[in-house]
Motif scaffolding. Structure first.
Motif, PDB file in Angstrom:
ATOM      1  N   PHE A  65       0.806  -1.212   0.000  1.00 18.10           N
ATOM      2  CA  PHE A  65       0.000   0.000   0.000  1.00 18.10           C
ATOM      3  C   PHE A  65       0.847   1.274   0.000  1.00 18.10           C
ATOM      4  O   PHE A  65       0.363   2.333   0.389  1.00 18.10           O
ATOM      5  CB  PHE A  65      -0.939  -0.003   1.208  1.00 18.10           C
ATOM      6  N   ASN A  66       2.095   1.186  -0.461  1.00 14.48           N
ATOM      7  CA  ASN A  66       2.944   2.370  -0.571  1.00 14.48           C
ATOM      8  C   ASN A  66       2.406   3.256  -1.699  1.00 14.48           C
ATOM      9  O   ASN A  66       2.623   2.985  -2.877  1.00 14.48           O
ATOM     10  CB  ASN A  66       4.387   1.955  -0.851  1.00 14.48           C
ATOM     11  N   GLN A  67       1.700   4.314  -1.326  1.00 15.91           N
ATOM     12  CA  GLN A  67       0.991   5.129  -2.308  1.00 15.91           C
ATOM     13  C   GLN A  67       1.937   5.877  -3.246  1.00 15.91           C
ATOM     14  O   GLN A  67       1.626   6.082  -4.420  1.00 15.91           O
ATOM     15  CB  GLN A  67       0.060   6.114  -1.595  1.00 15.91           C
ATOM     16  N   ARG A  68       3.104   6.295  -2.761  1.00 14.07           N
ATOM     17  CA  ARG A  68       4.045   7.018  -3.645  1.00 14.07           C
ATOM     18  C   ARG A  68       4.554   6.095  -4.739  1.00 14.07           C
ATOM     19  O   ARG A  68       4.622   6.471  -5.912  1.00 14.07           O
ATOM     20  CB  ARG A  68       5.222   7.548  -2.819  1.00 14.07           C
ATOM     21  N   ASP A  69       4.911   4.877  -4.361  1.00 15.07           N
ATOM     22  CA  ASP A  69       5.430   3.928  -5.341  1.00 15.07           C
ATOM     23  C   ASP A  69       4.339   3.539  -6.336  1.00 15.07           C
ATOM     24  O   ASP A  69       4.604   3.371  -7.528  1.00 15.07           O
ATOM     25  CB  ASP A  69       5.963   2.693  -4.619  1.00 15.07           C
TER      26      ASP A  69
ATOM     27  N   LEU B  21       2.213   6.412 -13.298  1.00 17.00           N
ATOM     28  CA  LEU B  21       2.635   7.509 -14.167  1.00 17.00           C
ATOM     29  C   LEU B  21       3.672   7.060 -15.183  1.00 17.00           C
ATOM     30  O   LEU B  21       3.656   7.488 -16.346  1.00 17.00           O
ATOM     31  CB  LEU B  21       3.188   8.661 -13.322  1.00 17.00           C
ATOM     32  N   GLU B  22       4.598   6.201 -14.736  1.00 19.87           N
ATOM     33  CA  GLU B  22       5.680   5.776 -15.612  1.00 19.87           C
ATOM     34  C   GLU B  22       5.346   4.521 -16.401  1.00 19.87           C
ATOM     35  O   GLU B  22       6.198   3.997 -17.120  1.00 19.87           O
ATOM     36  CB  GLU B  22       6.947   5.550 -14.779  1.00 19.87           C
ATOM     37  N   LYS B  23       4.100   4.034 -16.258  1.00 17.44           N
ATOM     38  CA  LYS B  23       3.679   2.811 -16.952  1.00 17.44           C
ATOM     39  C   LYS B  23       4.681   1.682 -16.700  1.00 17.44           C
ATOM     40  O   LYS B  23       5.119   0.976 -17.611  1.00 17.44           O
ATOM     41  CB  LYS B  23       3.537   3.055 -18.451  1.00 17.44           C
TER      42      LYS B  23
ATOM     43  N   GLU C  79      -0.195  -6.977 -10.169  1.00 17.24           N
ATOM     44  CA  GLU C  79      -1.092  -6.002 -10.780  1.00 17.24           C
ATOM     45  C   GLU C  79      -1.284  -4.822  -9.830  1.00 17.24           C
ATOM     46  O   GLU C  79      -1.171  -4.950  -8.617  1.00 17.24           O
ATOM     47  CB  GLU C  79      -2.451  -6.629 -11.104  1.00 17.24           C
ATOM     48  N   LEU C  80      -1.542  -3.660 -10.425  1.00 14.95           N
ATOM     49  CA  LEU C  80      -1.915  -2.478  -9.655  1.00 14.95           C
ATOM     50  C   LEU C  80      -3.441  -2.425  -9.590  1.00 14.95           C
ATOM     51  O   LEU C  80      -4.106  -2.438 -10.621  1.00 14.95           O
ATOM     52  CB  LEU C  80      -1.380  -1.204 -10.314  1.00 14.95           C
ATOM     53  N   VAL C  81      -3.967  -2.362  -8.381  1.00 14.88           N
ATOM     54  CA  VAL C  81      -5.416  -2.338  -8.189  1.00 14.88           C
ATOM     55  C   VAL C  81      -5.808  -0.916  -7.795  1.00 14.88           C
ATOM     56  O   VAL C  81      -5.510  -0.464  -6.689  1.00 14.88           O
ATOM     57  CB  VAL C  81      -5.863  -3.347  -7.116  1.00 14.88           C
ATOM     58  N   THR C  82      -6.443  -0.218  -8.704  1.00 11.33           N
ATOM     59  CA  THR C  82      -6.849   1.171  -8.458  1.00 11.33           C
ATOM     60  C   THR C  82      -8.366   1.346  -8.465  1.00 11.33           C
ATOM     61  O   THR C  82      -8.867   2.356  -8.005  1.00 11.33           O
ATOM     62  CB  THR C  82      -6.234   2.107  -9.510  1.00 11.33           C
ATOM     63  N   GLN C  83      -9.090   0.368  -9.009  1.00 11.69           N
ATOM     64  CA  GLN C  83     -10.537   0.479  -9.044  1.00 11.69           C
ATOM     65  C   GLN C  83     -11.112   0.170  -7.658  1.00 11.69           C
ATOM     66  O   GLN C  83     -10.514  -0.525  -6.844  1.00 11.69           O
ATOM     67  CB  GLN C  83     -11.142  -0.466 -10.091  1.00 11.69           C
TER      68      GLN C  83
END
Length: 522
Positions: free
Chosen positions: A442-446, A452-454, A462-466
């Motif tokens: 849950f490191n939000q900066r990383d 941003l950098e794809k 996987e990145l879970v943003t939904q």
């Protein structure tokens, strides 16, 4: 400053924090180039993004530290370990904290310093023979060379003035030698008279503060929470009577304490089985230690700072257990003798709140995990007017965007509790004979940088943003959504026939620990 010579600009920028460096990087193309080409500034930015802090001075250059840090981050993102060790585990009390694994074997305490190839920590094993008392439990803080040994003495002990009382003794010892800790005053023993017959102790250490929760299963017995300054022997919070045998607590800071009570606060019985509003509205209390009482007080009369409410449970559902866990403690740093190049930062930590709920007429419990970064608490606390007590944050105030609900499999255990470190949470699940280790970061900066950098992700990440929608009306009265982003990495390479039955997954700063019939440590 844009007209200054580059060497002077660099001399100023290298002494700034990572946020300011990133802001300066946006001033102009020249400053962006200066930041991107200077290893010292790149190391500072990488530390901040990774949620890490620089270690003590050594012969390692910033360039070498940066390379090690990037290697560490890459290894955790891929769950790729560099070595494998096996430690036999018995059935005695054990503890894992700060890179040290400790377990009672007969009357001796056996300790292992877990190694780290990346951070240069060497393996070490030592033993404290015969701790010298009837030990009920223990805890430790390797950074302070501190070992806490709990002894509960029944009737007949010289310090018991009442025939129905008993004494809980906390012995403060050196973790290296077992001798009384030199920083503790007097006899290095903290004593508390109680009428409980505790079956379990929860011990937390945060700098000079030592928290002890005495839990009793006896009908009518409350639990007792005490907060000591272990160096001076002063007790800051005496006997908050909790009629909740499975309550839990954690330090948000040395000043602020998070407490997870549940049940009917107006009842004198811990076994109240009614599905009343108090059991249907789980919450987290925040206690201000500077306002802590010095006399026994019932929880319903406690002047806590604020509480954070969870969504209301359904009419046929109630909370039967609630725990909160975070590691390491606030302001914790490794022992200087380890000379690590970097360590987990003090600014942000993840709190894991486990809710165990039961539906009316059903024996099987359901487990929900609520994952909350410390920034969620700090942001809310900053909004409370001064000298305010009993302020309430509704679920809508903090939960939907500041946390994430996660439905854990039945294999998640409350026995092997070292499942969180820094901003990461690990658990075990199964798919047929495959045993799957899942890491949630849950490191939000990383996470923001990866988006941003794809950033290319590994095969099992996987990145879970939904947002996650929890629409099970058997548990919650209304539909619940949470949307705090996280990175999920899964490792499914442990076959039951080949590796043996894995009971749990645990995590430390440098290690993934699998507890199994054939123990593994990565």
């Amino acid at each position: 400053m844009t007209s200054l010579p580059p060497e002077l600009v660099i001399a100023v920028l290298v002494n700034l924090d990572f946020r300011t460096i990133l802001h300066c990087r946006q001033v102009c193309a020249t400053w962006k180039d200066l930041v991107d080409r200077d290893t010292r500034m790149q190391y500072t930015v990488e530390l901040g993004t990774a949620g890490m802090e620089d270690g003590p001075p050594s012969n390692l250059t910033p360039s070498a530290r940066l390379a090690l840090l990037r290697e560490r981050q890459s290894a955790w993102r891929r769950l790729a370990w560099r070595s494998e060790l096996t430690f036999p585990m018995g059935f005695g009390p054990w503890e894992l904290y700060g890179g040290v694994l400790a377990q009672m074997q007969d009357v001796n305490l056996v300790l292992q310093q877990l190694p780290s190839a990346i951070r240069g920590i060497k393996a070490k094993k030592w033993e404290i023979p015969d701790v010298g008392m009837d030990m009920r439990d223990f805890s430790m803080d390797p950074a302070q060379d501190l070992l806490i040994v709990v002894e509960h003495t029944m009737v007949g002990y010289v310090f018991c003035p009442s025939p129905s009382a008993s004494v809980c003794c906390l012995y403060l010892k050196s973790l290296l030698t077992g001798a009384p800790h030199p920083a503790a005053v007097g006899s290095a023993v903290l004593r508390h008279q109680t009428f409980l017959r505790p079956h379990m102790y929860i011990i937390r250490i945060a700098g000079d503060h030592l928290g002890t929760l005495l839990l009793s299963r006896a009908p009518g017995d409350p639990s007792e929470l005490l907060i000591w300054n272990w160096r001076t022997g002063h007790c800051r919070l005496v006997r908050v009577n909790l009629h909740f045998s499975d309550s839990s607590f954690a330090f948000l800071t040395p000043r602020y304490l998070l407490l997870c009570p549940f049940g009917n606060e107006e009842s004198d019985s811990p076994d109240n089985a009614q599905y009343d509003d108090s059991r249907r509205s789980p919450r987290i209390l925040v206690l201000d230690m500077e306002l802590a009482p010095h006399e026994p007080v019932q929880l319903k009369n406690l002047e806590y700072m604020c509480d954070f409410l969870y969504p209301k449970l359904g009419p046929t559902c109630r909370v039967v257990g609630m725990t909160i866990r975070s590691a390491p403690a606030p302001h914790w740093q490794p022992h200087p003798s380890l000379q690590v190049p970097f360590s987990v930062g003090q600014e942000e930590r993840l709190f894991v709140v486990s809710l165990y709920v039961a539906e009316k007429g059903q024996r099987q419990l359901r487990s929900l995990v609520s994952l909350i970064p410390s920034s969620t608490f700090f942001t809310s606390l900053s909004l409370i007017p001064s000298e305010t007590i009993r302020h309430t944050f509704t679920w809508a105030d903090w939960g939907p965007k500041g946390s994430r609900f996660y439905v854990t499999p039945s294999e998640v255990t409350i026995v092997w509790i070292c499942y969180v470190c820094g901003m990461s949470f690990v658990f075990l699940s199964r798919d047929g004979s495959q045993q799957i280790v899942t890491l949630l970061d849950f490191n939000q900066r990383d996470i923001r940088r990866a988006g941003l950098e794809k950033e290319p992700l590994s095969q099992h990440a996987e990145l879970v943003t939904q947002a996650t929608t929890f629409a099970d009306r058997d548990i919650f009265e209304d539909v619940v959504q949470t949307s705090l982003p996280y990175r999920e990495t899964r490792m499914a390479s442990f076959d039951e026939e080949r590796e043996g039955w894995i009971d749990a997954a645990m995590i430390d700063e440098d290690s993934l620990i699998l507890v199994s019939s054939v123990s593994h440590l990565f």
